[in-house]
Design an enzyme around this catalytic site. Structure first.
Site, PDB file in Angstrom:
ATOM      1  N   LYS A   1      11.463   3.897   0.806  1.00 44.03           N
ATOM      2  CA  LYS A   1      11.819   4.374   2.067  1.00 44.03           C
ATOM      3  C   LYS A   1      13.523   4.424   2.479  1.00 44.03           C
ATOM      4  O   LYS A   1      13.998   5.585   2.025  1.00 44.03           O
ATOM      5  CB  LYS A   1      11.223   3.618   3.160  1.00 44.03           C
ATOM      6  CG  LYS A   1       9.746   3.803   3.196  1.00 44.03           C
ATOM      7  CD  LYS A   1       8.622   2.968   3.730  1.00 44.03           C
ATOM      8  CE  LYS A   1       7.439   3.604   3.495  1.00 44.03           C
ATOM      9  NZ  LYS A   1       6.334   2.586   3.706  1.00 44.03           N
TER      10      LYS A   1
ATOM     11  N   HIS B   1       9.606  -1.220   6.659  1.00 46.68           N
ATOM     12  CA  HIS B   1      10.274  -0.353   7.587  1.00 46.68           C
ATOM     13  C   HIS B   1      11.571  -0.912   8.358  1.00 46.68           C
ATOM     14  O   HIS B   1      11.844  -0.440   9.319  1.00 46.68           O
ATOM     15  CB  HIS B   1       9.329   0.263   8.681  1.00 46.68           C
ATOM     16  CG  HIS B   1       8.235   1.160   8.217  1.00 46.68           C
ATOM     17  ND1 HIS B   1       8.306   2.248   7.668  1.00 46.68           N
ATOM     18  CD2 HIS B   1       6.688   0.853   7.512  1.00 46.68           C
ATOM     19  CE1 HIS B   1       7.429   2.982   7.164  1.00 46.68           C
ATOM     20  NE2 HIS B   1       6.382   1.774   7.188  1.00 46.68           N
TER      21      HIS B   1
ATOM     22  N   ASN C   1      10.097   8.943   6.024  1.00 45.84           N
ATOM     23  CA  ASN C   1      10.494   7.423   5.910  1.00 45.84           C
ATOM     24  C   ASN C   1      11.936   7.289   5.403  1.00 45.84           C
ATOM     25  O   ASN C   1      12.569   6.181   4.938  1.00 45.84           O
ATOM     26  CB  ASN C   1       9.730   6.617   5.244  1.00 45.84           C
ATOM     27  CG  ASN C   1       8.221   6.663   5.978  1.00 45.84           C
ATOM     28  OD1 ASN C   1       8.307   6.813   7.207  1.00 45.84           O
ATOM     29  ND2 ASN C   1       7.177   6.794   5.062  1.00 45.84           N
TER      30      ASN C   1
ATOM     31  N   HIS D   1      -0.332  -3.335   7.143  1.00 47.50           N
ATOM     32  CA  HIS D   1      -0.297  -2.391   6.400  1.00 47.50           C
ATOM     33  C   HIS D   1      -1.593  -2.087   5.292  1.00 47.50           C
ATOM     34  O   HIS D   1      -1.873  -3.541   4.875  1.00 47.50           O
ATOM     35  CB  HIS D   1       0.948  -2.035   5.461  1.00 47.50           C
ATOM     36  CG  HIS D   1       0.925  -0.711   4.750  1.00 47.50           C
ATOM     37  ND1 HIS D   1       0.421  -0.471   3.390  1.00 47.50           N
ATOM     38  CD2 HIS D   1       1.384   0.485   4.978  1.00 47.50           C
ATOM     39  CE1 HIS D   1       0.804   0.470   2.926  1.00 47.50           C
ATOM     40  NE2 HIS D   1       1.431   1.395   3.887  1.00 47.50           N
TER      41      HIS D   1
ATOM     42  N   GLU E   1       3.815  -7.425   8.933  1.00 47.06           N
ATOM     43  CA  GLU E   1       5.112  -6.547   8.652  1.00 47.06           C
ATOM     44  C   GLU E   1       6.311  -7.000   9.520  1.00 47.06           C
ATOM     45  O   GLU E   1       5.968  -7.789  10.591  1.00 47.06           O
ATOM     46  CB  GLU E   1       4.442  -5.280   9.050  1.00 47.06           C
ATOM     47  CG  GLU E   1       3.538  -4.683   8.207  1.00 47.06           C
ATOM     48  CD  GLU E   1       3.174  -3.187   8.515  1.00 47.06           C
ATOM     49  OE1 GLU E   1       3.910  -2.273   8.898  1.00 47.06           O
ATOM     50  OE2 GLU E   1       1.915  -2.891   8.324  1.00 47.06           O
TER      51      GLU E   1
ATOM     52  N   ASP F   1       6.607  -8.195   5.288  1.00 55.52           N
ATOM     53  CA  ASP F   1       6.784  -6.938   4.688  1.00 55.52           C
ATOM     54  C   ASP F   1       7.748  -5.930   5.379  1.00 55.52           C
ATOM     55  O   ASP F   1       7.609  -5.774   6.533  1.00 55.52           O
ATOM     56  CB  ASP F   1       5.385  -6.069   4.553  1.00 55.52           C
ATOM     57  CG  ASP F   1       5.509  -4.773   3.788  1.00 55.52           C
ATOM     58  OD1 ASP F   1       6.526  -4.506   3.673  1.00 55.52           O
ATOM     59  OD2 ASP F   1       4.452  -4.155   3.760  1.00 55.52           O
TER      60      ASP F   1
ATOM     61  N   SER G   1       4.384  -0.095  10.725  1.00 55.24           N
ATOM     62  CA  SER G   1       4.809   1.059  10.222  1.00 55.24           C
ATOM     63  C   SER G   1       4.177   2.206  11.074  1.00 55.24           C
ATOM     64  O   SER G   1       4.572   3.436  11.265  1.00 55.24           O
ATOM     65  CB  SER G   1       4.057   1.288   8.701  1.00 55.24           C
ATOM     66  OG  SER G   1       2.554   1.025   8.984  1.00 55.24           O
TER      67      SER G   1
HETATM   68  C1  LIG Z   1       5.101   2.397   2.799  1.00 56.67           C
HETATM   69  C2  LIG Z   1       4.682   0.876   2.995  1.00 56.67           C
HETATM   70  C3  LIG Z   1       4.441   0.276   1.960  1.00 56.67           C
HETATM   71  C4  LIG Z   1       4.086   0.619   0.274  1.00 56.67           C
HETATM   72  O1  LIG Z   1       5.500   1.001   0.027  1.00 56.67           O
HETATM   73  P1  LIG Z   1       5.604   1.993  -1.191  1.00 56.67           P
HETATM   74  O2  LIG Z   1       6.765   1.914  -2.137  1.00 56.67           O
HETATM   75  O3  LIG Z   1       5.569   3.452  -0.747  1.00 56.67           O
HETATM   76  O4  LIG Z   1       4.435   1.904  -1.949  1.00 56.67           O
HETATM   77  C5  LIG Z   1       4.219  -1.249   1.833  1.00 56.67           C
HETATM   78  N1  LIG Z   1       4.099  -1.727   3.329  1.00 56.67           N
HETATM   79  C6  LIG Z   1       4.504  -0.907   4.416  1.00 56.67           C
HETATM   80  C7  LIG Z   1       4.215  -1.415   5.530  1.00 56.67           C
HETATM   81  C8  LIG Z   1       4.623   0.415   4.254  1.00 56.67           C
HETATM   82  O5  LIG Z   1       4.785   1.084   5.396  1.00 56.67           O
END
Ligand SMILES: *Cc1c(COP(=O)(O)O)cnc(C)c1O
Length: 392
Positions: free
Chosen positions: A245, A214, A50, A136, A182, A211, A186
């Site tokens: 990421k 990505h 990522n 997620h 999201e 969120d 993801s």
């Molecule tokens: C990776 C991810 C997270 C968590 O983030 P980290 O910093 O890796 O703990 C949260 N939401 C989504 C959609 C993710 O893909």
């Protein structure tokens, strides 16, 4: 007395998992992560990270982290509310809120911790959460932990979301309602219809949390994320993201109104009862966001979009030029088929993991290709040729 020892219990459970083709193992690399990795002595082209812009190994981020370690130390020593809050944490938060054009931001030790602390700080047992089915795990866990009544709607199904909202307003007129999604999903790489969601939010008078894990660094010409790219910044109450990421460092953030952030400082348990993020991670994140906004960063983002469109086109998937996410799912359905294809690709020099239940639904197993700005054209052409040969 328990029936068996914990070792025997674990062994039996693992046998079950193995039988269902769902056993997972750690496979440490013999190299740093990047678009080329070495595993068990074999060099592989990596389409599973990522680290969308290749910033995790960028010299400027490494230097920023090293300098912070020398100047400030490796650990923060205490929670932010005790003695762990350093100027570098506030500086990072200022950089995030400026980039995202929000009043304020708060950082957490991970994106996971951000969700787990934030959702229960904002809603409780008298409230309701309405969640996209494919959200997620950290959003699901945060929702459960809050004690609010949780209802799920079919992935990106705005009619069903509207039904749920109408039901929530009719049956619980006093409840605060939080809709959670999201921005870029993801495991599917598709996007939430944020404009419609904002319209529903306004119609029913509820809150919206998005969120952008990505989407940040990926969606929009400047990697500003979906909310900002669509000009909906002011309409989204809780914007969440990760620094782990595209930003190339580690940590999570929430941004939004000053008063909401102040409430989180006072009530988000994963913020209050956890040691402040390490200064090197904060320094690297500041460097990552700064580079992203520079001409070099804009070029990387453009390159990521080009690489993604090239793969989509090459394997015959629909591609639209606006807002291209960097996740390309190639769905096999069957778990063992996904494993088999992933194994063949590995023999041919590619790291593309099979994603299986419980990360995705049963019988929705897939290869998950993630694209980076750092991939070279020849690596992309080779990948396209292999996927076509194996799957078409
Ligand atoms: C990776 C991810 C997270 C968590 O983030 P980290 O910093 O890796 O703990 C949260 N939401 C989504 C959609 C993710 O893909």
């Amino acid at each position: 007395m328990n029936r068996e020892s914990i070792a025997a219990h674990s062994h039996a459970k693992l046998e079950e998992i193995t039988k269902r083709n769902l056993r997972r193992q750690l496979n440490p690399l013999d190299s740093p992560q990047g678009v080329e990795i070495v595993q068990n002595g074999v060099t592989l082209i990596n389409f599973s990270s990522n680290d969308y812009l290749g910033l995790a190994t960028h010299p400027a981020l490494k230097e920023a982290a090293a300098k912070a370690a020398i100047d400030l130390g490796v650990g923060s020593g205490a929670s932010r509310l005790v003695t762990g809050s350093l100027p570098i944490h506030s500086e990072l938060e200022a950089v995030i809120s400026e980039f995202k054009q929000t009043q304020a931001a708060l950082t957490f030790s991970s994106g996971y911790a951000a969700a787990l602390g934030t959702i229960p700080a904002l809603v409780g047992k008298d409230d309701m959460i309405i969640l996209d089915k494919l959200s997620h795990a950290c959003l699901v866990d945060g929702a459960r932990l809050s004690g609010a009544k949780v209802r799920v709607y079919k992935h990106n199904d705005m009619d069903q979301l509207e039904d749920r909202l109408r039901w929530a307003r009719t049956t619980h007129p006093q409840a605060n309602v939080l809709v959670v999604t999201e921005a870029v999903f993801s495991m599917d790489g598709d996007m939430a219809p944020l404009r419609e969601m904002v319209a529903l939010k306004q119609k029913f008078g509820v809150w919206l949390m998005v969120d952008e894990a990505h989407a940040l660094g990926v969606v929009g010409k400047q990697g500003e994320g979906l909310a900002l790219a669509l000009g909906l910044n002011d309409q989204i109450d809780v914007q969440m993201g990760t620094l782990s990421k595209a930003i190339g460092s580690s940590g999570g953030y929430i941004c939004g109104s000053r008063s909401m952030i102040d409430l989180l400082i006072n009530s988000a348990r994963s913020f209050i009862y956890s040691t402040a993020p390490p200064p090197p991670a904060a320094a690297a994140a500041i460097s990552g966001i700064t580079i992203m906004q520079s001409p070099e960063g804009l070029e990387k983002i453009r390159c990521l979009h080009d690489n993604t469109l090239c793969i989509l086109k090459g394997i015959g998937l629909h591609a639209t030029a606006a807002h291209v996410p960097a996740i390309i799912p190639v769905i096999t359905g069957d778990e063992s088929k996904a494993l088999e294809v992933s194994q063949i690709l590995k023999q041919r020099g590619f790291m593309i993991p099979a994603i299986r239940f419980p990360t995705v639904a049963k019988n929705a197993a897939r290869l998950r290709i993630t694209v980076s700005a750092a991939h070279r054209r020849d690596q992309i052409q080779k990948l396209i040729a292999q996927i076509r040969e194996i799957l078409c």
